[in-house]
Write a protein that holds these residues in place. Structure first.
Motif, PDB file in Angstrom:
ATOM      1  N   GLY A  97       8.525  48.777  -1.729  1.00 14.39           N
ATOM      2  CA  GLY A  97       9.710  49.036  -1.267  1.00 14.39           C
ATOM      3  C   GLY A  97      10.197  47.935  -0.926  1.00 14.39           C
ATOM      4  N   TYR A  98      11.746  47.512  -0.608  1.00 11.40           N
ATOM      5  CA  TYR A  98      12.175  46.301  -0.099  1.00 11.40           C
ATOM      6  C   TYR A  98      12.540  46.681   1.212  1.00 11.40           C
ATOM      7  CZ  TYR A  98      14.086  46.807  -4.875  1.00 11.40           C
ATOM      8  OH  TYR A  98      13.852  47.993  -6.274  1.00 11.40           O
ATOM      9  N   VAL A  99      12.525  45.134   1.473  1.00 10.08           N
ATOM     10  CA  VAL A  99      12.477  44.848   3.139  1.00 10.08           C
ATOM     11  C   VAL A  99      13.545  43.615   2.873  1.00 10.08           C
ATOM     12  CG1 VAL A  99      11.659  43.178   4.500  1.00 10.08           C
ATOM     13  CG2 VAL A  99       9.752  43.982   3.045  1.00 10.08           C
ATOM     14  N   PRO A 100      14.591  44.190   3.091  1.00  7.41           N
ATOM     15  CA  PRO A 100      15.799  43.146   3.621  1.00  7.41           C
ATOM     16  C   PRO A 100      15.663  42.250   4.037  1.00  7.41           C
ATOM     17  CG  PRO A 100      16.319  45.549   4.806  1.00  7.41           C
ATOM     18  CD  PRO A 100      14.856  45.532   4.369  1.00  7.41           C
ATOM     19  N   ARG A 101      16.178  40.861   4.468  1.00  6.47           N
ATOM     20  CA  ARG A 101      16.354  39.939   4.924  1.00  6.47           C
ATOM     21  C   ARG A 101      18.130  39.481   4.969  1.00  6.47           C
ATOM     22  NH1 ARG A 101      11.495  39.621   7.532  1.00  6.47           N
ATOM     23  NH2 ARG A 101       9.926  40.339   6.011  1.00  6.47           N
ATOM     24  N   TYR A 102      18.279  38.037   5.647  1.00  9.51           N
ATOM     25  CA  TYR A 102      19.527  37.591   6.008  1.00  9.51           C
ATOM     26  C   TYR A 102      18.888  36.373   4.002  1.00  9.51           C
ATOM     27  CZ  TYR A 102      20.000  38.968  10.501  1.00  9.51           C
ATOM     28  OH  TYR A 102      20.220  39.780  11.808  1.00  9.51           O
ATOM     29  N   GLN A 103      20.228  36.093   3.406  1.00  7.87           N
ATOM     30  CA  GLN A 103      20.295  35.547   2.429  1.00  7.87           C
ATOM     31  C   GLN A 103      19.876  34.236   2.822  1.00  7.87           C
ATOM     32  OE1 GLN A 103      23.734  36.247  -0.556  1.00  7.87           O
ATOM     33  NE2 GLN A 103      22.648  36.668  -1.756  1.00  7.87           N
ATOM     34  N   ARG A 104      21.016  33.975   3.752  1.00 10.28           N
ATOM     35  CA  ARG A 104      20.834  32.438   4.065  1.00 10.28           C
ATOM     36  C   ARG A 104      21.198  32.427   5.665  1.00 10.28           C
ATOM     37  NH1 ARG A 104      23.428  28.568   0.639  1.00 10.28           N
ATOM     38  NH2 ARG A 104      24.681  29.976  -0.578  1.00 10.28           N
ATOM     39  N   LEU A 155      13.476  40.805  -2.294  1.00  4.54           N
ATOM     40  CA  LEU A 155      12.405  40.522  -3.461  1.00  4.54           C
ATOM     41  C   LEU A 155      12.091  41.221  -3.760  1.00  4.54           C
ATOM     42  CD1 LEU A 155       9.917  38.253  -1.398  1.00  4.54           C
ATOM     43  CD2 LEU A 155      11.250  37.322  -2.785  1.00  4.54           C
ATOM     44  N   GLU A 156      12.340  41.059  -4.842  1.00  5.25           N
ATOM     45  CA  GLU A 156      12.424  42.894  -5.990  1.00  5.25           C
ATOM     46  C   GLU A 156      11.393  42.781  -6.712  1.00  5.25           C
ATOM     47  OE1 GLU A 156      15.730  42.923 -10.129  1.00  5.25           O
ATOM     48  OE2 GLU A 156      14.480  41.386 -10.169  1.00  5.25           O
TER      49      GLU A 156
END
Length: 183
Positions: free
Chosen positions: A119-126, A104-105
């Motif tokens: 900060g950016y929280v990396p997650r799986y796109q799908r 999420l931006e």
């Protein structure tokens, strides 16, 4: 009725525990708790009710956030395509996921965290999730983008993980490799 006073805040050990599986079929008490969790989200998004009871708007809630270490989550939101997601789920788990990531931006927030955590929280796109709903039906949900992020945030709560654990410590705004921004 669940209010903000029922929401456990960061620092409480229950938020760091791995929650227990719910033995199915769920008990009436477990169904009632999950129904109340879903109702809290609906109330929190209703301007009049939220103001009256001073509720922070939320799109997801996991049982550990109300002090119950059980694998139960509730979600209630619309994604960017106006698709409505409204579920109370027992024992949700990711059964498959993409290699591609998303974040999420604007960063993520949490009802259990009373401060901004940039900060950016990396997650799986799908992701594909299997779970059991309030009526005892087994569900398989294929989620992408914003919906996938919301579900992963709640699933993390069941595993004692807070969203900020995933933010790059040295450079919070490092764009995760192979990731798409979602606004």
């Amino acid at each position: 009725m669940i209010t903000m006073e029922d929401i456990v805040r960061e620092g409480d050990p229950v938020l760091r525990q791995v929650a227990e599986e719910v033995k199915l079929p769920a008990t009436q008490e477990e169904k009632d708790i999950l129904t109340d969790m879903l109702q809290f989200l609906k109330n929190s998004q209703d301007e009049e009710i939220a103001q009256k009871y001073q509720l922070r708007a939320g799109v997801g809630l996991a049982a550990p956030q109300i002090g119950i270490s059980k694998r139960m989550i509730a979600v209630h939101f619309q994604d960017h395509d106006e698709k409505q997601y409204s579920y109370g789920l027992f024992n949700p788990k990711i059964v498959s996921h993409s290699v591609a990531q998303a974040y999420l931006e604007g960063g993520e927030g949490c009802l259990s965290v009373d401060r901004e955590v940039p900060g950016y929280v990396p997650r799986y796109q799908r992701i594909t999730i299997k779970a059991t709903d309030l009526d005892g039906n087994e569900l398989k949900l294929k989620l992408k983008g914003y919906a996938a992020i919301v579900f992963q945030h709640e699933l993390d709560h069941l595993n004692g993980i807070m969203f900020y654990d995933r933010i790059h410590q040295d450079d919070p705004f490092t764009v995760p490799e192979n990731a798409t921004a979602i606004d």
